[in-house]
Design a protein around this motif. Sequence first.
Motif: not given
Length: 213
Positions: A51-69
């Motif tokens: 969607g609009e990226g809220a989960d991916a951004i939350w993960l990235a802020r905590r050090g995850w490398r995210v592939t968001a589809v």
Amino acid sequence: MTDDTNTASPQEYWDGRYGESDRMWSGDANAVLVREVTGTQPGRALDLGCGEGADAIWLARRGWRVTAVDISRIALERASRHAADAEVASRIDWVEADLGTGFPSGSFELVSAHFLHSEVELPREQILRAAASAVAPGGVLLVVGHAGWPSWEHHPDHSVEFPTPDEVLQSLELAEGEWEVLLSGEHERTQTGPDGRDGVRTDNVLKLRRLAG
């Protein structure tokens, strides 16, 4: 762009939905994701239907490398802007894809699928089986879905099926002895309905760990 569910392709439908407003979702990460991932060692994450990226951004802020589809170009453009505003753009790869016809390659320590429901064609079971295959040994698959219609829906479509956690687990067709069920159940939450009043939704969650072989 038409939003006619009888004629629109999945991409047209979701671009139409996102194009109706400047923001569709709250901008907050899903509560179950926050609860279940907080304190976990970050690694590679795959966010399905971002969607609009809220989960991916939350993960990235905590050090995850995210592939968001996501299938919607409009949603991904917004998500990319939000990630830039949050200064985590370098940690997220945004991928425009129809998960029913193509799935990202690679393996991930976390694969998250929140609310993969659609009024247009969506081979959900096929997508979730692919999601399980993408989990690295020792990694986690987190599937969250609606367990039924919200309290404000007085004329529900009874042909719509909402699988239980056990039904989701069975549909994954997992190899025996290779997975551990960490969480399987339902929970209620408060959500604001279209009339601006708070209502109740019941969701379900299935959290699995792939055992290291």
